[in-house]
Design a protein around this motif. Structure first.
Motif, PDB file in Angstrom:
ATOM      1  N   MET A   1       1.401  -1.460   0.048  1.00 19.11           N
ATOM      2  CA  MET A   1       0.548   0.079   0.322  1.00 19.11           C
ATOM      3  C   MET A   1       0.581   1.356  -0.037  1.00 19.11           C
ATOM      4  SD  MET A   1      -2.325   1.479   3.259  1.00 19.11           S
ATOM      5  CE  MET A   1      -4.442   1.020   2.532  1.00 19.11           C
ATOM      6  N   VAL A   2       0.313   2.083  -0.543  1.00 18.78           N
ATOM      7  CA  VAL A   2       0.879   3.517  -0.349  1.00 18.78           C
ATOM      8  C   VAL A   2       0.285   4.079  -0.126  1.00 18.78           C
ATOM      9  CG1 VAL A   2       1.017   5.604  -1.798  1.00 18.78           C
ATOM     10  CG2 VAL A   2       1.965   3.620  -2.789  1.00 18.78           C
ATOM     11  N   ALA A   3       0.329   4.151   1.722  1.00 21.99           N
ATOM     12  CA  ALA A   3      -0.816   4.648   2.494  1.00 21.99           C
ATOM     13  C   ALA A   3      -0.869   5.799   2.728  1.00 21.99           C
ATOM     14  CB  ALA A   3      -0.425   3.820   4.234  1.00 21.99           C
ATOM     15  N   ALA A   4       0.195   7.235   2.671  1.00 21.30           N
ATOM     16  CA  ALA A   4       0.195   8.376   2.766  1.00 21.30           C
ATOM     17  C   ALA A   4       0.924   8.800   1.953  1.00 21.30           C
ATOM     18  CB  ALA A   4      -0.035   8.524   4.145  1.00 21.30           C
ATOM     19  N   SER A   5       1.065   9.865   1.562  1.00 17.10           N
ATOM     20  CA  SER A   5       1.921  11.332   1.223  1.00 17.10           C
ATOM     21  C   SER A   5       1.793  12.559   1.779  1.00 17.10           C
ATOM     22  CB  SER A   5       1.429  11.259  -0.813  1.00 17.10           C
ATOM     23  OG  SER A   5       0.328  11.940  -0.625  1.00 17.10           O
ATOM     24  N   GLN A   6       3.249  12.899   1.582  1.00 14.54           N
ATOM     25  CA  GLN A   6       3.461  14.655   2.198  1.00 14.54           C
ATOM     26  C   GLN A   6       4.079  15.059   1.253  1.00 14.54           C
ATOM     27  OE1 GLN A   6       6.246  14.291   6.071  1.00 14.54           O
ATOM     28  NE2 GLN A   6       4.858  14.410   7.106  1.00 14.54           N
TER      29      GLN A   6
ATOM     30  N   ALA B   1       7.430  19.870   5.987  1.00 12.64           N
ATOM     31  CA  ALA B   1       6.348  21.022   6.676  1.00 12.64           C
ATOM     32  C   ALA B   1       5.693  20.872   7.594  1.00 12.64           C
ATOM     33  CB  ALA B   1       4.974  21.511   5.405  1.00 12.64           C
ATOM     34  N   SER B   2       5.405  19.521   7.946  1.00 13.15           N
ATOM     35  CA  SER B   2       4.918  19.500   9.718  1.00 13.15           C
ATOM     36  C   SER B   2       5.445  20.221  11.109  1.00 13.15           C
ATOM     37  CB  SER B   2       4.914  18.218  10.180  1.00 13.15           C
ATOM     38  OG  SER B   2       5.869  17.044   9.797  1.00 13.15           O
ATOM     39  N   ILE B   3       7.065  20.454  10.902  1.00 15.59           N
ATOM     40  CA  ILE B   3       7.833  20.548  12.412  1.00 15.59           C
ATOM     41  C   ILE B   3       7.558  22.085  11.890  1.00 15.59           C
ATOM     42  CG2 ILE B   3      10.365  21.028  13.099  1.00 15.59           C
ATOM     43  CD1 ILE B   3      10.577  18.068  12.623  1.00 15.59           C
TER      44      ILE B   3
ATOM     45  N   ILE C   1       4.485  25.268  -1.150  1.00 13.01           N
ATOM     46  CA  ILE C   1       4.971  23.925  -0.969  1.00 13.01           C
ATOM     47  C   ILE C   1       4.928  23.003  -2.259  1.00 13.01           C
ATOM     48  CG2 ILE C   1       3.164  22.198   0.011  1.00 13.01           C
ATOM     49  CD1 ILE C   1       3.704  24.030   1.993  1.00 13.01           C
ATOM     50  N   THR C   2       5.333  21.799  -1.562  1.00 14.78           N
ATOM     51  CA  THR C   2       5.706  20.812  -3.474  1.00 14.78           C
ATOM     52  C   THR C   2       5.454  20.161  -3.903  1.00 14.78           C
ATOM     53  OG1 THR C   2       6.878  19.425  -1.583  1.00 14.78           O
ATOM     54  CG2 THR C   2       8.582  21.348  -2.350  1.00 14.78           C
ATOM     55  N   THR C   3       3.616  19.854  -3.015  1.00 18.07           N
ATOM     56  CA  THR C   3       2.955  19.917  -3.232  1.00 18.07           C
ATOM     57  C   THR C   3       1.535  19.765  -4.420  1.00 18.07           C
ATOM     58  OG1 THR C   3       1.601  20.185  -1.085  1.00 18.07           O
ATOM     59  CG2 THR C   3       2.876  17.518  -1.802  1.00 18.07           C
ATOM     60  N   ALA C   4       1.279  19.216  -5.439  1.00 21.40           N
ATOM     61  CA  ALA C   4       0.575  19.469  -6.164  1.00 21.40           C
ATOM     62  C   ALA C   4      -1.052  20.835  -5.107  1.00 21.40           C
ATOM     63  CB  ALA C   4      -0.606  18.646  -6.603  1.00 21.40           C
ATOM     64  N   ARG C   5      -1.321  20.215  -3.961  1.00 21.37           N
ATOM     65  CA  ARG C   5      -2.298  20.559  -3.300  1.00 21.37           C
ATOM     66  C   ARG C   5      -1.546  21.768  -2.496  1.00 21.37           C
ATOM     67  NH1 ARG C   5      -2.171  15.320  -2.370  1.00 21.37           N
ATOM     68  NH2 ARG C   5      -3.331  15.083  -3.324  1.00 21.37           N
ATOM     69  N   ARG C   6      -2.311  22.289  -1.573  1.00 25.53           N
ATOM     70  CA  ARG C   6      -1.874  23.468  -0.574  1.00 25.53           C
ATOM     71  C   ARG C   6      -1.906  22.861   0.272  1.00 25.53           C
ATOM     72  NH1 ARG C   6      -2.712  30.246  -0.559  1.00 25.53           N
ATOM     73  NH2 ARG C   6      -2.561  29.778  -2.974  1.00 25.53           N
ATOM     74  N   ASN C   7      -1.620  22.605   1.676  1.00 24.17           N
ATOM     75  CA  ASN C   7      -1.419  22.412   3.030  1.00 24.17           C
ATOM     76  C   ASN C   7      -2.399  22.986   3.762  1.00 24.17           C
ATOM     77  OD1 ASN C   7      -0.055  21.043   5.644  1.00 24.17           O
ATOM     78  ND2 ASN C   7       1.059  21.118   4.635  1.00 24.17           N
ATOM     79  N   PRO C   8      -3.387  21.871   4.030  1.00 23.84           N
ATOM     80  CA  PRO C   8      -4.750  23.114   4.993  1.00 23.84           C
ATOM     81  C   PRO C   8      -3.809  23.123   6.096  1.00 23.84           C
ATOM     82  CG  PRO C   8      -4.650  20.494   5.014  1.00 23.84           C
ATOM     83  CD  PRO C   8      -3.449  20.849   3.796  1.00 23.84           C
TER      84      PRO C   8
ATOM     85  N   ARG D   1      -3.947  13.351   8.732  1.00 20.83           N
ATOM     86  CA  ARG D   1      -4.537  14.643   8.358  1.00 20.83           C
ATOM     87  C   ARG D   1      -3.654  16.335   9.633  1.00 20.83           C
ATOM     88  NH1 ARG D   1      -9.416  13.751   6.839  1.00 20.83           N
ATOM     89  NH2 ARG D   1     -10.850  13.636   8.312  1.00 20.83           N
ATOM     90  N   SER D   2      -3.674  15.464  11.090  1.00 16.35           N
ATOM     91  CA  SER D   2      -3.377  16.841  12.205  1.00 16.35           C
ATOM     92  C   SER D   2      -1.658  16.370  11.873  1.00 16.35           C
ATOM     93  CB  SER D   2      -3.826  16.127  13.219  1.00 16.35           C
ATOM     94  OG  SER D   2      -3.363  14.549  13.900  1.00 16.35           O
ATOM     95  N   ASN D   3      -1.636  15.614  11.204  1.00 13.61           N
ATOM     96  CA  ASN D   3       0.208  14.972  11.711  1.00 13.61           C
ATOM     97  C   ASN D   3       1.141  15.270   9.933  1.00 13.61           C
ATOM     98  OD1 ASN D   3       1.355  14.467  14.121  1.00 13.61           O
ATOM     99  ND2 ASN D   3      -0.652  12.784  13.914  1.00 13.61           N
TER     100      ASN D   3
END
Length: 334
Positions: free
Chosen positions: A132-137, A217-219, A234-241, A297-299
Motif C-alpha cells: 500500500m501507498v498509505a500516505a504522502s507528504q 512541513a509538519s515541524i 509547498i512542493t505538492t500539487a495541493r495546498r497544505n491545509p 491529517r493532523s500530522n
C-alpha cells in the motif's frame, strides 16, 4: 505387447511413486498455506519502522496498528529500527519469513534514493513487496527572514547568482533530494548542509545558520504561521491545509519543482499471494477509519490508500524520477 524388463519396471514404479509423493507434498504445502492465510493473524504482527520514534512513519505505523488491533484482537506492535536511511530496518523485514507477521512501514526514499547513493545495499528492492501507498507528504521551501527573500522567484534568482546554503535532515533524505531537484530544475547553486533530523535542520533555518531548506512541513507549521520563517512554496500539487496561505510550486509556475514523500507498507517478497490479498484488504478497511484519517491529517499526512498494481506503479514512478535527478546532479553520500 512389449513386456518390460524387471529393472525398467522397477524404475517406472519408483518414478511414479516419486511423482505421487511430490504431488502429495505440494498439495499438503498448499493446504498448509491456505490454513495459515485463513487463520491470519493468530499471533502478534510486528510493524518495523526503519526510523526513530516520533516521526511521520512512526505515527503512521502506530495509527494503523491501533485500528488493526481493534479489528483482529491481536497486537500490532511497532518496532523502531533506525539507521542508514532506513536500510537497517528494511533489511530486517527483507530477510524475515513471508508469513504475514512482519511488515515494513516506511518511506519510499529507502527504495527510490538509497540504491543510487549508497555504495552497496544490504537488500534488493525486489526483496520487498509494496502492499500500500498509505500516505504522502510534501515539503516546504523556506528561508530565514534575514535573507530578505520573499518569493520563490527571488529565491531562484539569488541562487543563480550565488550559492545558497540549504539544510536537510541528512544525506539521502527528502530535503537532500529537494535541494537536488532545485539544482536540476532551475540551475541554482546549493551548498547542502545535512543535520541529524528534521528538527535540527528546521532550527538551523530559524537561527540563520543556513539560508533555508526544503524541509518537512509538519515541524515548520507553527513557525510559518507565527511569521518566524518565510515560507515560499509547498512542493505538492495541493495546498497544505495546515498552512493554507502558502502557495504550491505549481501555482507559482514551477511544476518541475513538485515533490512528495510516499509512506507505504511492504512485506517480504516471499509472502504468498492469498495472504497478500488478505493483508491488503485489512489495510484498505483500516484506511476507512475516520479517526485514523484525522490523525494523519493532523500530522501533515495526506491519506492515499493505494494498493495492488496501482501502488507498485506509483512507487516505480517515484523511483524513476528520483533516479534521474540523482544521476543528473551527482547527488551522493559524502
Amino acid at each position: 505387447m512389449t513386456r518390460l524388463t524387471a529393472p525398467l519396471s522397477r524404475l517406472l514404479q519408483t518414478s511414479l511413486a516419486l511423482l505421487l509423493g511430490c504431488s502429495a507434498l505440494a498439495a499438503h504445502a498448499q493446504s498448509d498455506a491456505s490454513a495459515a492465510t485463513a487463520s491470519w493473524p493468530s499471533k502478534p504482527v510486528r510493524l518495523v519502522v526503519p526510523f526513530t520514534p516520533g516521526g511521520a512513519a512512526d505515527t503512521l505505523a502506530r495509527s494503523l496498528g491501533e485500528v488493526l488491533q481493534r479489528e483482529f484482537k491481536q497486537p500490532f506492535v511497532t518496532d523502531n529500527r533506525p539507521g542508514a536511511g532506513g536500510n537497517i530496518g528494511s533489511e530486517n523485514v527483507a530477510k524475515s519469513a513471508g508469513d504475514g507477521y512482519t511488515w515494513l512501514v516506511g518511506l519510499d526514499t529507502t527504495f527510490s534514493i538509497n540504491p543510487f547513493i549508497y555504495k552497496s545495499m544490504p537488500f534488493k528492492n525486489a526483496d520487498l513487496r509494496p502492499l500500500m501507498v498509505a500516505a504522502s507528504q510534501g515539503s516546504i521551501i523556506v528561508v530565514n527572514q534575514k535573507s530578505g527573500i520573499k518569493t520563490l522567484d527571488q529565491f531562484i534568482e539569488r541562487g543563480r547568482k550565488q550559492a545558497l546554503s540549504l539544510s536537510s535532515a541528512g544525506y539521502g533524505t527528502p530535503g537532500h533530494l529537494g535541494s537536488a531537484i532545485l539544482t536540476d530544475a532551475t540551475g541554482i547553486k546549493v551548498n547542502h548542509v545535512p543535520y541529524k533530523g528534521n528538527a535540527p535542520a528546521s532550527t538551523a533555518v530559524l537561527a540563520g545558520e543556513v539560508d533555508g531548506g526544503v524541509l518537512s512541513a509538519s515541524i515548520l507549521v507553527p513557525h510559518v504561521n507565527a511569521g518566524k520563517v518565510t515560507a515560499l512554496a509547498i512542493t505538492t500539487a495541493r495546498r497544505n491545509p495546515l498552512m493554507p496561505n502558502v502557495p504550491t510550486v505549481g501555482e507559482l509556475g514551477h511544476t518541475n519543482l513538485g515533490m512528495e514523500v510516499l509512506f507505504g507498507v511492504w512485506v517480504p517478497a516471499s509472502t504468498p499471494q492469498p495472504l497478500v490479498q488478505k493483508i491488503q484488504a485489512a489495510l484498505e478497511q483500516a484506511g476507512k477509519d475516520a479517526q485514523f484519517q484525522e490523525r494523519l491529517r493532523s500530522n501533515d499526512l495526506f491519506y492515499e490508500g493505494m494498493t495492488g498494481d496501482a501502488a507498485v506503479r506509483r512507487m516505480q514512478a517515484q523511483t524513476e524520477r528520483n533516479r534521474a535527478v540523482i544521476q543528473a546532479t551527482g547527488m551522493k553520500m559524502e
